[in-house]
Design an enzyme around this catalytic site. Structure first.
Site, PDB file in Angstrom:
ATOM      1  CB  SER A  61      -0.928  -0.103   1.306  1.00  0.00           C
ATOM      2  OG  SER A  61      -1.597   1.155   1.339  1.00  0.00           O
ATOM      3  CE1 TYR A  71      -4.324  -2.222   4.852  1.00  0.00           C
ATOM      4  CE2 TYR A  71      -3.600   0.162   4.581  1.00  0.00           C
ATOM      5  CZ  TYR A  71      -4.034  -0.975   4.165  1.00  0.00           C
ATOM      6  OH  TYR A  71      -4.094  -1.424   2.753  1.00  0.00           O
TER       7      TYR A  71
HETATM    8  N1  LIG Z   1      -8.714  -0.210  -1.625  1.00  0.00           N
HETATM    9  C1  LIG Z   1      -7.603   0.485  -1.584  1.00  0.00           C
HETATM   10  O1  LIG Z   1      -7.581   1.508  -1.859  1.00  0.00           O
HETATM   11  C2  LIG Z   1      -6.320  -0.102  -1.303  1.00  0.00           C
HETATM   12  C3  LIG Z   1      -5.452   0.551  -1.141  1.00  0.00           C
HETATM   13  C4  LIG Z   1      -3.878   0.214  -0.822  1.00  0.00           C
HETATM   14  C5  LIG Z   1      -4.107  -1.291  -0.398  1.00  0.00           C
HETATM   15  N2  LIG Z   1      -4.908  -2.091  -0.638  1.00  0.00           N
HETATM   16  C6  LIG Z   1      -4.925  -3.407  -0.264  1.00  0.00           C
HETATM   17  O2  LIG Z   1      -5.598  -4.120  -1.458  1.00  0.00           O
HETATM   18  C7  LIG Z   1      -5.688  -5.570  -0.750  1.00  0.00           C
HETATM   19  C8  LIG Z   1      -7.389  -5.821  -1.189  1.00  0.00           C
HETATM   20  O3  LIG Z   1      -7.891  -4.713  -0.717  1.00  0.00           O
HETATM   21  P1  LIG Z   1      -9.520  -4.249  -1.028  1.00  0.00           P
HETATM   22  O4  LIG Z   1      -9.666  -2.963  -1.122  1.00  0.00           O
HETATM   23  O5  LIG Z   1     -10.003  -5.004  -2.201  1.00  0.00           O
HETATM   24  O6  LIG Z   1     -10.290  -4.803   0.097  1.00  0.00           O
HETATM   25  P2  LIG Z   1     -11.655  -5.475   0.542  1.00  0.00           P
HETATM   26  O7  LIG Z   1     -12.703  -4.796  -0.657  1.00  0.00           O
HETATM   27  O8  LIG Z   1     -12.178  -5.384   1.804  1.00  0.00           O
HETATM   28  O9  LIG Z   1     -11.485  -6.966   0.160  1.00  0.00           O
HETATM   29  C9  LIG Z   1     -10.457  -7.677   0.800  1.00  0.00           C
HETATM   30  C10 LIG Z   1     -10.608  -9.153   0.366  1.00  0.00           C
HETATM   31  O10 LIG Z   1      -9.856  -9.868   1.271  1.00  0.00           O
HETATM   32  C11 LIG Z   1     -10.467 -11.111   1.963  1.00  0.00           C
HETATM   33  N3  LIG Z   1     -10.376 -11.160   3.479  1.00  0.00           N
HETATM   34  C12 LIG Z   1     -10.431 -10.312   4.259  1.00  0.00           C
HETATM   35  N4  LIG Z   1      -9.854 -10.969   5.552  1.00  0.00           N
HETATM   36  C13 LIG Z   1      -9.719 -12.262   5.420  1.00  0.00           C
HETATM   37  C14 LIG Z   1      -8.975 -13.300   6.008  1.00  0.00           C
HETATM   38  N5  LIG Z   1      -8.883 -13.343   7.410  1.00  0.00           N
HETATM   39  N6  LIG Z   1      -8.793 -14.403   5.439  1.00  0.00           N
HETATM   40  C15 LIG Z   1      -9.044 -14.514   4.088  1.00  0.00           C
HETATM   41  N7  LIG Z   1      -9.356 -13.650   3.347  1.00  0.00           N
HETATM   42  C16 LIG Z   1      -9.795 -12.420   3.860  1.00  0.00           C
HETATM   43  C17 LIG Z   1     -11.965 -10.466   1.643  1.00  0.00           C
HETATM   44  O11 LIG Z   1     -13.113 -11.703   1.759  1.00  0.00           O
HETATM   45  P3  LIG Z   1     -13.750 -12.081   3.090  1.00  0.00           P
HETATM   46  O12 LIG Z   1     -14.252 -10.904   3.771  1.00  0.00           O
HETATM   47  O13 LIG Z   1     -14.852 -12.960   2.425  1.00  0.00           O
HETATM   48  O14 LIG Z   1     -13.023 -12.960   3.818  1.00  0.00           O
HETATM   49  C18 LIG Z   1     -12.236  -9.801   0.630  1.00  0.00           C
HETATM   50  O15 LIG Z   1     -12.277 -10.809  -0.471  1.00  0.00           O
HETATM   51  C19 LIG Z   1      -5.756  -5.439   0.718  1.00  0.00           C
HETATM   52  O16 LIG Z   1      -4.379  -6.074   0.874  1.00  0.00           O
HETATM   53  C20 LIG Z   1      -5.425  -3.980   0.879  1.00  0.00           C
HETATM   54  O17 LIG Z   1      -4.802  -3.894   2.027  1.00  0.00           O
HETATM   55  C21 LIG Z   1      -6.149  -1.556  -0.975  1.00  0.00           C
END
Ligand SMILES: NC(=O)c1ccc[n+]([C@@H]2O[C@H](COP(=O)([O-])OP(=O)(O)OC[C@H]3O[C@@H](n4cnc5c(N)ncnc54)[C@H](OP(=O)(O)O)[C@@H]3O)[C@@H](O)[C@H]2O)c1
Length: 245
Positions: free
Chosen positions: A142, A156
């Site tokens: 991130s 985080y």
């Molecule tokens: N969105 C952003 O702006 C952003 C920015 C920088 C980095 N990121 C990174 O990108 C990645 C994805 O983010 P996102 O925005 O797509 O998040 P999201 O929409 O909250 O999706 C997170 C995914 O991870 C799964 N997950 C959560 N806890 C879990 C667990 N304990 N075991 C297995 N699976 C789990 C969730 O599914 P379930 O809830 O069904 O388990 C979901 O499929 C993350 O690593 C995040 O830190 C995102």
């Protein structure tokens, strides 16, 4: 006949992970995914979505089970890519982000278990299959791991900084297996992880828009291609230039 190219994507039930899984599927790869929830029903129609395994990667036993089940699906086939995407950015019961001065230390440990230790456990668990595939790992880090972010909590941000460091160490150690390891650091990507307050950050983004899940998925997919065969230990910012300031 040579086996299909296989990829493991964690956290694929929604958001960035779901877009990554769909991108690899569109390119004809066999996809193995996990999350705590099932994938949406329409995705099960695709025969290349070989397996979605319900697992809680923040639980070491469940993470170990996931590795065993996914390796059983591979059944000795090489693994071409592991995408460590699952991550959380939780809030305290008072809706504050976990910071240096607020939130329980156990809460910090939960964040590190998923955001940092799960990628380490999975890298070990899939090392043999990745070696067979001369494959690669992409860790989703991130922008918050590099700069103090107005909304991301310190738990985080430090977990992602640690994952950036782990990417470097993995790349050095896993090169002997012929496995490349890189990171993709998204900026502000429109998913369930971010809330309405993030819109205020758009003026700070040189490309003047939030990112899409497809922006991240495309970068991850290309990093796994043979065009990047000499790239390891790198971190690519998918931020619209936000990290420049
Ligand atoms: N969105 C952003 O702006 C952003 C920015 C920088 C980095 N990121 C990174 O990108 C990645 C994805 O983010 P996102 O925005 O797509 O998040 P999201 O929409 O909250 O999706 C997170 C995914 O991870 C799964 N997950 C959560 N806890 C879990 C667990 N304990 N075991 C297995 N699976 C789990 C969730 O599914 P379930 O809830 O069904 O388990 C979901 O499929 C993350 O690593 C995040 O830190 C995102």
């Amino acid at each position: 006949m040579s086996p299909p190219k296989s990829v493991v994507v964690t956290g694929a039930s929604r958001g960035i992970g779901h877009a990554i899984a769909r991108r690899f599927l569109a390119e004809g790869w066999r996809v193995i995914t996990c999350a705590r929830a099932p994938v949406p029903p329409e995705c099960r129609i695709d025969p290349n979505w070989a397996s979605h395994i319900v697992a809680d990667l923040a639980n070491p036993d469940s993470a170990e089970d996931f590795v065993a089940q996914a390796n059983a699906v591979l059944n000795g086939d090489p693994l071409r890519a592991l995408i460590n995407n699952a991550g959380i950015s939780p809030k305290t019961p008072y809706r504050e982000r976990l910071g240096v001065l607020n939130g329980s230390i156990d809460g910090w440990k939960d964040v590190f278990e998923l955001n940092f230790y799960a990628p380490l456990r999975l890298a070990r668990g899939f090392a043999s299959a990745l070696h067979r595939g001369k494959g690669c790992i992409v860790n989703i880090t991130s922008i918050a791991g590099h700069y103090v972010h107005p909304f991301a909590g310190s738990a985080y941000s430090t977990s992602k900084a640690a994952l950036s460091g782990l990417t470097r160490e993995m790349a050095a150690e896993m090169a002997q297996l012929g496995v490349r390891v890189n990171a993709v650091a998204p900026g502000e990507i429109r998913t369930e992880m971010i809330s309405a307050e993030y819109e205020a950050l758009v003026p700070r983004i040189p490309l003047e828009r939030m990112g899409t899940t497809a922006d991240v998925a495309g970068t991850v997919f290309q990093l796994c291609s043979d065009d990047f065969a000499y790239v390891t230990g790198s971190e690519i910012f998918v931020t619209g230039g936000q990290h420049l300031y």
